[in-house]
Design a protein around this motif. Structure first.
Motif, PDB file in Angstrom:
ATOM      1  N   LEU A  25       0.803  -0.870  -0.050  1.00 52.09           N
ATOM      2  CA  LEU A  25      -0.103   0.168  -0.112  1.00 52.09           C
ATOM      3  C   LEU A  25       1.006   1.131   0.014  1.00 52.09           C
ATOM      4  N   THR A  26       1.914   1.259   0.697  1.00 49.81           N
ATOM      5  CA  THR A  26       2.672   2.427   0.922  1.00 49.81           C
ATOM      6  C   THR A  26       3.777   2.544  -0.089  1.00 49.81           C
ATOM      7  N   GLY A  27       3.981   1.521  -0.866  1.00 50.78           N
ATOM      8  CA  GLY A  27       5.067   1.580  -2.026  1.00 50.78           C
ATOM      9  C   GLY A  27       6.317   0.909  -1.618  1.00 50.78           C
ATOM     10  N   ILE A  28       6.687   0.340  -0.534  1.00 44.42           N
ATOM     11  CA  ILE A  28       7.663  -0.044  -0.136  1.00 44.42           C
ATOM     12  C   ILE A  28       8.169  -1.269  -0.575  1.00 44.42           C
ATOM     13  N   THR A  29       7.222  -2.144  -0.916  1.00 43.20           N
ATOM     14  CA  THR A  29       7.333  -3.537  -1.675  1.00 43.20           C
ATOM     15  C   THR A  29       6.407  -3.486  -2.952  1.00 43.20           C
ATOM     16  N   SER A  30       6.942  -4.156  -3.972  1.00 42.64           N
ATOM     17  CA  SER A  30       6.370  -4.106  -5.413  1.00 42.64           C
ATOM     18  C   SER A  30       5.545  -5.142  -5.272  1.00 42.64           C
ATOM     19  N   PRO A  31       4.245  -5.085  -5.788  1.00 42.22           N
ATOM     20  CA  PRO A  31       3.052  -6.028  -5.724  1.00 42.22           C
ATOM     21  C   PRO A  31       3.650  -7.308  -6.670  1.00 42.22           C
ATOM     22  N   ALA A  32       4.619  -7.067  -7.314  1.00 46.36           N
ATOM     23  CA  ALA A  32       5.145  -8.382  -8.420  1.00 46.36           C
ATOM     24  C   ALA A  32       5.810  -9.251  -7.252  1.00 46.36           C
ATOM     25  N   THR A  33       6.163  -8.864  -5.999  1.00 44.29           N
ATOM     26  CA  THR A  33       7.042  -9.744  -5.119  1.00 44.29           C
ATOM     27  C   THR A  33       6.491 -10.478  -4.455  1.00 44.29           C
ATOM     28  N   VAL A  34       4.910 -10.305  -4.230  1.00 44.58           N
ATOM     29  CA  VAL A  34       4.178 -10.806  -3.337  1.00 44.58           C
ATOM     30  C   VAL A  34       3.322 -12.118  -4.009  1.00 44.58           C
ATOM     31  N   ARG A  35       2.542 -13.047  -3.180  1.00 46.13           N
ATOM     32  CA  ARG A  35       2.014 -14.002  -3.686  1.00 46.13           C
ATOM     33  C   ARG A  35       0.436 -13.788  -2.862  1.00 46.13           C
ATOM     34  N   PRO A  36      -0.538 -13.959  -3.452  1.00 48.41           N
ATOM     35  CA  PRO A  36      -1.005 -13.811  -4.784  1.00 48.41           C
ATOM     36  C   PRO A  36      -0.842 -12.432  -5.384  1.00 48.41           C
ATOM     37  N   GLN A  37      -0.562 -12.205  -6.698  1.00 49.72           N
ATOM     38  CA  GLN A  37      -0.363 -10.798  -7.078  1.00 49.72           C
ATOM     39  C   GLN A  37      -1.636 -10.262  -7.275  1.00 49.72           C
ATOM     40  N   TRP A  38      -2.652 -10.890  -7.898  1.00 50.14           N
ATOM     41  CA  TRP A  38      -4.080 -10.456  -8.239  1.00 50.14           C
ATOM     42  C   TRP A  38      -4.666  -9.546  -7.495  1.00 50.14           C
ATOM     43  N   CYS A  39      -4.413  -9.702  -6.006  1.00 50.60           N
ATOM     44  CA  CYS A  39      -5.020  -8.734  -5.091  1.00 50.60           C
ATOM     45  C   CYS A  39      -4.109  -7.646  -4.866  1.00 50.60           C
ATOM     46  N   ALA A  40      -2.934  -7.753  -4.957  1.00 54.64           N
ATOM     47  CA  ALA A  40      -1.922  -6.870  -4.469  1.00 54.64           C
ATOM     48  C   ALA A  40      -1.740  -5.635  -5.498  1.00 54.64           C
ATOM     49  N   TRP A  41      -1.913  -5.965  -6.853  1.00 58.48           N
ATOM     50  CA  TRP A  41      -1.868  -4.853  -7.769  1.00 58.48           C
ATOM     51  C   TRP A  41      -2.768  -3.756  -7.621  1.00 58.48           C
ATOM     52  N   PRO A  42      -4.154  -4.084  -7.488  1.00 55.90           N
ATOM     53  CA  PRO A  42      -5.175  -2.927  -7.052  1.00 55.90           C
ATOM     54  C   PRO A  42      -4.840  -2.381  -5.695  1.00 55.90           C
ATOM     55  N   LEU A  43      -4.410  -3.014  -4.758  1.00 55.96           N
ATOM     56  CA  LEU A  43      -3.952  -2.404  -3.466  1.00 55.96           C
ATOM     57  C   LEU A  43      -2.746  -1.629  -3.841  1.00 55.96           C
ATOM     58  N   SER A  44      -1.706  -1.709  -4.462  1.00 58.57           N
ATOM     59  CA  SER A  44      -0.730  -0.700  -5.016  1.00 58.57           C
ATOM     60  C   SER A  44      -1.209   0.446  -5.823  1.00 58.57           C
TER      61      SER A  44
END
Length: 99
Positions: A25-44
């Motif tokens: 959410l804060t941009g510290i970690t890329s959503p590409a580095t977490v699993r599952p990515q499908w929910c991390a991209w919208p959060l990013s």
């Protein structure tokens, strides 16, 4: 809007972990580095676009309210005073009997 942001954060908290959700959410970690990515991209995207918009809107609202609260005089009163100050001075008062 705020509910949608909160729901995305809670969903990601359960799926990728609370610390990872915060980092995405804060941009510290890329959503590409977490699993599952499908929910991390919208959060990013929410952290990148929606959160600054919400904070900016709240700040604008607070500033507008403060300006309006301190607006003490009506425009017509200010214009009347300016017109009075712009009028040429009247004739001098008559002088007393000569001594």
């Amino acid at each position: 809007m705020l509910t949608m942001c909160g729901a995305a954060y809670v969903l990601n908290g359960f799926l990728i972990g609370w610390a990872s959700a915060y980092d995405v959410l804060t941009g510290i970690t890329s959503p590409a580095t977490v699993r599952p990515q499908w929910c991390a991209w919208p959060l990013s995207l929410i952290g990148w676009a929606a959160i600054p918009a919400i904070v900016g809107a709240a700040a604008g609202y607070v500033i507008t309210e403060q300006i309006q609260a301190h607006h003490a005089r009506e425009l017509s009163d200010v214009l009347d005073e300016l017109r009075r100050l712009a009028d040429p001075p009247g004739p001098p008062p008559p002088s007393g009997s000569g001594s």
